[in-house]
Design a protein around this motif. Structure first.
Motif, PDB file in Angstrom:
ATOM      1  N   ILE B  66       0.853  -1.197   0.000  1.00 35.32           N
ATOM      2  CA  ILE B  66       0.000   0.000   0.000  1.00 35.32           C
ATOM      3  C   ILE B  66       0.888   1.246   0.000  1.00 35.32           C
ATOM      4  CG2 ILE B  66      -1.651   1.350   1.350  1.00 35.32           C
ATOM      5  CD1 ILE B  66      -2.864  -1.303   2.308  1.00 35.32           C
ATOM      6  N   ASP B  68       3.883   1.512  -1.067  1.00 35.05           N
ATOM      7  CA  ASP B  68       4.561   1.642  -2.370  1.00 35.05           C
ATOM      8  C   ASP B  68       3.641   2.270  -3.419  1.00 35.05           C
ATOM      9  OD1 ASP B  68       6.765   0.521  -1.268  1.00 35.05           O
ATOM     10  OD2 ASP B  68       6.601  -1.415  -2.272  1.00 35.05           O
ATOM     11  N   PHE B  69       2.360   1.957  -3.326  1.00 29.04           N
ATOM     12  CA  PHE B  69       1.393   2.485  -4.291  1.00 29.04           C
ATOM     13  C   PHE B  69       1.105   3.971  -4.078  1.00 29.04           C
ATOM     14  CE2 PHE B  69       0.014  -1.660  -5.876  1.00 29.04           C
ATOM     15  CZ  PHE B  69      -0.571  -1.349  -7.093  1.00 29.04           C
ATOM     16  N   HIS B  72       2.149   6.903  -6.307  1.00 29.05           N
ATOM     17  CA  HIS B  72       1.570   6.750  -7.649  1.00 29.05           C
ATOM     18  C   HIS B  72       0.087   7.112  -7.655  1.00 29.05           C
ATOM     19  CE1 HIS B  72       5.249   4.908  -9.032  1.00 29.05           C
ATOM     20  NE2 HIS B  72       5.225   4.120  -7.973  1.00 29.05           N
ATOM     21  N   VAL B  73      -0.581   6.792  -6.557  1.00 33.04           N
ATOM     22  CA  VAL B  73      -2.001   7.140  -6.443  1.00 33.04           C
ATOM     23  C   VAL B  73      -2.168   8.659  -6.523  1.00 33.04           C
ATOM     24  CG1 VAL B  73      -3.880   7.264  -4.740  1.00 33.04           C
ATOM     25  CG2 VAL B  73      -2.781   5.068  -5.231  1.00 33.04           C
TER      26      VAL B  73
END
Lengths: 306, 287
Positions: B66, B68-69, B72-73
């Protein structure tokens, strides 16, 4: 070694054992092939990209650092390059959700992010973001004797006579510990979906009906911090937006070249289906009351608002 | 693409009040903004926001995945949304396993960091969360502090690391590499016009003194409390033992926090408390 399954009315061949899927014993040639193979880090000429995905017409690439890379191609094939070592459980989580939903879209089968049950009047579906109660409600209705259509994904298609068909998913629900408790169900022996969460995968073979059906009603679930339940039938625009909102992987559809199809199909469904919003109190989760209210509603002869 | 304005703070440090002021300023209306339709939401850790923009569901991902995302989100949001975004955030500003900041500089326009006396934060947070003062004090002093969630159910927000109160402050103010404007909650109480003027300037909005005064007036604590008592506030949790907008004062810790708990907060957080004027040179509280 290959395994053969049937899901969303399609036959599927997989190198991974998928205990949550129904076995296909027909011997029919597979319409979907899943295989291990090399998957590039990036697509050659992506049209669009997102947090960890890229698209071009007919192609979808998902790159998950700790799980693997997935390439979904032309509605027929999913190629997986897993990170080693990784459990197949983890691969199946993304294979049977994001990847399968893209494959359905590529076949112009509208992948809705809903749970659902069979009723005498047709499918009754529940949509809402994670935690809204989709799986819990379905489980509650299974306890009332209804048959299951899906835990979180269904495909909608139209035949040559423009009749709408709902194609069931597979016999499994994912339940959080609190929902299992509310349902009076033990989580002993159930597979934990991820080590960090009290979230379990429960098989529902005995309560599943894989037959396609018509569509009777969709309930969009939301919460507020007041003690009342509110059930409200939605007008055409809200029904259309509700369908767009609850489409699997909707952000990828532009790059897949499916935006126009997505809008047209959502408009077509919205024009003929009753969709209501049910807002429930955030806490406590008054499951029985909620299921009673929905059951009383869907037993009626429902018509979409003009 | 640099259009995200982060409204960052440890919980219960005036973030929502700031959003009310900001909404009133941007609306420029004669009636107070509806507290259930504020700018600056949903919070950066909102689960639905994550699921929408990540393309996979947070509930299928480990905590590390989560994190790591997340950059990018926010990049996806910045890419797809044309207007400036004001986003509330309670996480500490930390790096993920890719060594990326959760809140990336390439999509950041400004950071308003709201800081409040941690002695008062402990009391306010306990009323908000329904947990004990002891538990909140422990969290404020814990290098691994988090926003507590019940592990048995799917919480509406993804996991948030707070660190200790001091480390939270330093993560944003000293270590984020972002241009941060620090606003003290206590200054918002005593000199609201000056504090909110600094916020308007930091957010690079046009400063209009008449509009500023009007927005300050429409954001008075009594008016907000009246709205909450009449129509409720959707961001209040049902675990809370008090209204969300409870007192809006400083120094209430003196009535509710025993000396042992207050000493514990001071012992662990003294350096940062002194730096921002919450303690004198002898580590005696100034509020």
């Amino acid at each position: 070694m290959s395994y053969y399954y049937k899901v969303f009315g399609l036959s599927l061949e997989s190198p991974i054992f998928c205990p949550e899927l129904l076995v296909d014993e027909s011997g029919a040639a597979p319409e979907i092939v899943i295989r291990f193979g090399e998957v590039p880090q990036e697509l050659e000429s992506p049209v669009d990209s997102g947090a960890r995905w890229q698209t071009s017409p007919g192609l979808f690439l998902l790159n998950l650092k700790r799980v693997g890379r997935f390439l979904v191609r032309a509605g027929r094939e999913i190629i997986i390059q897993p990170v080693d070592p990784i459990s197949e459980d983890n691969i199946r989580t993304f294979l049977l959700s994001s990847c399968l939903s893209i494959l359905l879209h590529q076949r112009k089968m509208f992948a809705l992010h809903v749970s659902g049950i069979h009723t005498e009047r047709g499918a009754v579906l529940f949509a809402g973001h994670s935690g809204a109660g989709k799986s819990t409600l379905v489980s509650a209705f299974l306890q009332r004797g209804y048959k299951m259509l899906s835990d979180d994904m269904l495909a909608i298609t139209f035949d040559e006579n423009n009749r709408l068909h709902v194609l069931p998913g597979f016999p499994q629900v994912k339940l959080w510990a609190d929902s299992a408790e509310a349902l009076g169900r033990s989580t002993d022996g159930l597979r934990r979906v991820l080590q960090q969460y009290d979230k379990f995968a429960a098989p529902t073979y005995d309560n599943f009906d894989p037959q396609p059906t018509t569509l009777h009603a969709i309930y969009l679930l939301s919460q507020h911090n007041s003690p009342q339940f509110i059930l409200e039938s939605l007008g055409q625009t809200k029904r259309f937006n509700g369908l767009l909102d609850n489409t699997w992987q909707k952000l990828t559809l532009v790059g897949l070249g499916l935006r126009e199809w997505h809008f047209m199909t959502a408009a077509k469904i919205a024009s003929q289906v009753y969709i209501a919003r049910l807002t429930r109190p955030q806490l406590p989760f008054r499951l029985t009351e909620m299921a009673d209210m929905i059951e009383a509603d869907f037993k009626k002869d429902l018509q979409p608002l003009i | 693409m640099n259009q995200i304005n982060w409204l960052a703070s440890y919980p219960k440090s005036g973030n929502t009040w700031t959003r009310i002021f900001l909404t009133n300023y941007l609306n420029d209306a004669d009636q107070p903004a509806d507290i259930n339709h504020l700018k600056g939401g949903p919070i950066a850790s909102d689960r639905d926001l994550f699921d929408r923009w990540a393309g996979v569901e947070a509930s299928d991902l480990s905590f590390d995945d989560i994190a790591d995302f997340r950059p990018h989100v926010y990049r996806q949001m910045a890419l797809h949304i044309a207007h400036p975004l004001y986003i509330k955030v309670h996480d500490a500003c930390i790096r993920n396993s890719d060594c990326e900041m959760l809140f990336p500089s390439d999509v950041t326009s400004a950071v308003i960091y709201l800081i409040r006396n941690p002695l008062d934060v402990a009391v306010s947070y306990a009323h908000h969360s329904g947990r004990t003062l002891e538990q909140e004090v422990k969290n404020l002093c814990d290098q691994d502090g988090i926003v507590y969630e019940n592990p048995k159910l799917l919480p509406p927000q993804i996991p948030q690391r707070l660190l200790s109160w001091s480390a939270h402050v330093r993560s944003w103010v000293d270590e984020s590499g972002l241009a941060v404007t620090v606003i003290r909650y206590e200054d918002m109480l005593t000199q609201p016009e000056a504090a909110f003027e600094r916020i308007i300037r930091a957010l690079k909005l046009d400063l209009d003194p008449i509009r500023l005064s009007k927005a300050v007036e429409l954001s008075r604590f009594e008016s907000i409390q009246e709205q909450e008592s009449r129509a409720g506030f959707k961001e209040r949790t049902m675990r809370a033992d008090a209204p969300f907008f409870r007192q809006g004062r400083s120094g209430t810790w003196r009535e509710e926090l025993n000396s042992e708990l207050a000493d514990k907060i001071i012992e662990v957080n003294a350096d940062v408390m002194r730096r921002f004027g919450y303690l004198d040179q002898n580590n005696d509280p100034l509020f």
